[in-house]
Design an enzyme around this catalytic site. Sequence first.
Site, short mmCIF file in Angstrom:
data_model
loop_
_atom_site.label_atom_id
_atom_site.label_comp_id
_atom_site.label_asym_id
_atom_site.label_seq_id
_atom_site.Cartn_x
_atom_site.Cartn_y
_atom_site.Cartn_z
CG ASN A 179 -6.07 1.10 11.76
OD1 ASN A 179 -4.88 0.98 11.55
ND2 ASN A 179 -6.56 0.80 12.97
CE LYS A 223 -2.93 2.88 2.83
NZ LYS A 223 -3.77 3.05 4.03
#
Lengths: 67, 266
Positions: free
Chosen positions: B216, B107
Site C-alpha cells: 500500500n 484479510k
Amino acid sequence: MPVLQINGKPQTVPPDSSVENLIATLNLEGKRFAIELNGEIVPKSRHALTTLNQGDKLEVVIAVGGG
Amino acid sequence: MGTPEKSSDSLVIAGKVYRSRLLVGTGKYRDFAETRAAIDASGAQIVTVAIRRVNIGQNANEPNLLDSLPPSQFTILPNTAGCYNAKDAVRTLRLARELLDGRVLVKLEVLADEATLFPNMPETLIAAKELVADGFQVMVYCSDDPIQAKALEEIGCVAVMPLASLIGSGMGILNPWNLEIILDRAKVPVLVDAGIGTASDAAIAMELGCDGVLMNTAIAKAKHPVLMASAMKKAVEAGREAFLAGRMPKKIYQASPSSPTEGKIA
C-alpha cells in the site's frame, strides 16, 4: 422518543422507527454499509422488520481506504 | 521439461484464478481519483479496504470508496487493520461480509503493538480458527515464522502473508531466509505483505518464489503514486518470470567470460 447510541454518539429517533427508517435519516439509502445492533449484524433483508428501542447500540460501518 | 508458459501462469487463491500477482491497498492516497488511477496502473485485481464507522451526519453526496472501486470490477479484500484481538477482528469481518453481499474472502490481521504493528500471533490463530469455521476464506498477515505460517495453513487459511518488514516502513525484504523456509513448506499461496519500499523489493520477493505481493504505502506515498504503481506491476512480473526462468548459479569470486576465449586476434 427513544435515544440510541449510533457509532458511540447519542441520537434520538421517532418512536417505532425501523433500521430502514434510520438508514433514510442518515442518507445511506443505496450505499454500501453494514449495521450491527447490540452486537448482532442486522442483515439487509431484516432492515425493515427490525424496530429500534431506547438504549439500542448501533454500529454503522462502510469500507474506507486501507492496506 | 519445456519453458514455463507465461500466459498460463496465474495466482490461484481459494480456487479463484487471478492474472495479477500484485495486491494493493487503498489507504493514504490524496483522493479516490488518485486511488483508482494508481490501482489501474498497478493492474491489481485484488484490493484491500478497511472497515470503519460511517461519519454520521456526513454530506449525502460524499464520495464512497467502493463507487471508485466497484466490487463488480475488483475483488475487494476487507482487512482488520487496527484490531488488537481476535474478537474485534472476527466482528469486523462479519460486518465486512454483510457489507459485501456475503463475499467471504478476507484479510485477517491482528496487531500486537502500535509502534511496530507486528502481528499478535496467538490472537491471529484464534481468529483464523473462528473465521474458517464460519466459512470465511482467510488470507492472513503473519510473522515470518515458518512454524506459525504452517499452523495457519493447517487451520485452513487460503493464503499466508508474512511481513517482509514493518507495515509502512518501506524497509524491504529483511529476512529472505525465513521467507524461503516458509515457501519451501507451504502448500497454500505465500504472499509478502508489508514492508515493500520500491520496485526491487517486490522483484526480490517474487524471485524468492513468493506467489504474490501485497503493498500500500510503497505506492501511495511515492512522489508519483501512479508511476510507482506501474513500476510495481513490472517488478512483480519481472520477479515472477525470473523465478520461473531459474536464475544461474552464483559463482562466488569466480568470473566466467561471456565471449569466446578462442579466435582472439591477440
